[in-house]
Design a protein around this motif. Structure first.
Motif, short mmCIF file in Angstrom:
data_model
loop_
_atom_site.label_atom_id
_atom_site.label_comp_id
_atom_site.label_asym_id
_atom_site.label_seq_id
_atom_site.Cartn_x
_atom_site.Cartn_y
_atom_site.Cartn_z
N UNK A 52 95.93 -25.51 6.52
CA UNK A 52 96.94 -25.65 5.45
C UNK A 52 98.24 -25.02 5.91
N UNK A 53 99.34 -25.56 5.45
CA UNK A 53 100.65 -25.03 5.80
C UNK A 53 100.95 -23.79 4.95
N UNK A 54 101.46 -22.76 5.61
CA UNK A 54 101.85 -21.56 4.87
C UNK A 54 102.85 -20.74 5.68
N UNK A 55 103.91 -20.35 5.01
CA UNK A 55 104.84 -19.35 5.52
C UNK A 55 104.69 -18.15 4.61
N UNK A 56 104.16 -17.04 5.14
CA UNK A 56 103.85 -15.89 4.29
C UNK A 56 105.10 -15.21 3.75
N UNK A 57 106.27 -15.60 4.26
CA UNK A 57 107.51 -15.04 3.72
C UNK A 57 108.00 -15.80 2.50
#
Length: 233
Positions: A52-57
């Motif tokens: 899954x796509x995720x940018x933790x910022x």
């Protein structure tokens, strides 16, 4: 302690290096599903591993994933960045970006998934620290890992009432792309994953993966000058 068999896990930064090793070790121990995140995820051949796509910022992205992955029982905060420039010479934007990913990104994930873990019986939160959490000389990366260590210890207290096991992991250098340019002894990602999952299943609060980490923690009671870490490149 948390049972890995039939669990549903989330591994941030889960398609490379340590994260990939965690995902593989989890399914080997019987996890029913593992969400693995990346900014640009690649497909997986294993139906139990869901990229899954995720940018933790990005808080909206973290919230969206939590709404999607409501069955998660284990969260492994593994996503991180390493910018080696000295603190006095680094671009300040790079220092801020390091903290936004390594510290605030991990905290965003923990805060957002805490209710998910509570709803599923408590589960576990694993935060990846470093021997550099305790060692001077690692610039923004070490400082960010020191901050994350402190946050993890506070989260352990705050999440205890809902029955969430919080595990802080410290290790030296793992043999990953992130530190490919650093000349020093390294442990294999698989070795790290085994140690962490063993700790989860035994109910540990903290996992010290290797001997260099155990020596560094023991040195915390000594003079601060003895905590300097030299990393060759």
């Amino acid at each position: 302690m948390v049972a890995i068999e039939n669990s549903v896990a989330l591994v941030t930064g889960g398609q490379r290096g340590l994260g990939k090793a965690f995902a593989e070790a989890l399914v080997e121990r019987g996890a029913a599903k593992v969400y693995v995140t990346a900014r640009k995820p690649a497909t997986s051949d294993d139906p139990r591993i869901l990229p899954v796509a995720l940018d933790v910022t990005d808080q909206d992205a973290v919230s969206s994933l939590a709404a999607q992955a409501r069955e998660v029982t284990i969260v492994i905060n593994n996503a991180g960045v390493l910018i080696p420039s000295p603190l006095l010479k680094a671009d300040m934007a790079d220092v801020v970006a390091t903290f936004d990913t390594n510290v605030f990104g991990a905290l965003r994930v923990a805060r957002t998934f805490a209710p998910v873990l509570a709803a599923n019986g408590g589960g576990a939160l694993v935060d990846m620290h470093s021997v550099l959490s305790w060692g001077a000389g690692a610039a923004a990366y070490g400082a960010s890992k020191a901050a994350l260590w402190s946050i993890t210890n506070s989260l352990r207290v705050e999440l205890a009432p809902q029955g969430t096991q919080v595990v802080g992991v410290h290790l030296g250098l793992a043999d990953t792309d992130m530190v490919a340019g650093i000349s020093a002894p390294k442990v294999s990602p698989a070795e790290v994953a085994i140690a962490v999952l063993d700790g989860l299943e035994s109910g540990a609060d903290e996992v010290l993966v290797d001997e260099v980490t155990r020596r560094m923690k023991a040195a915390l009671s000594g003079p601060v000058g003895g905590l300097t870490v030299a990393i060759g490149r």
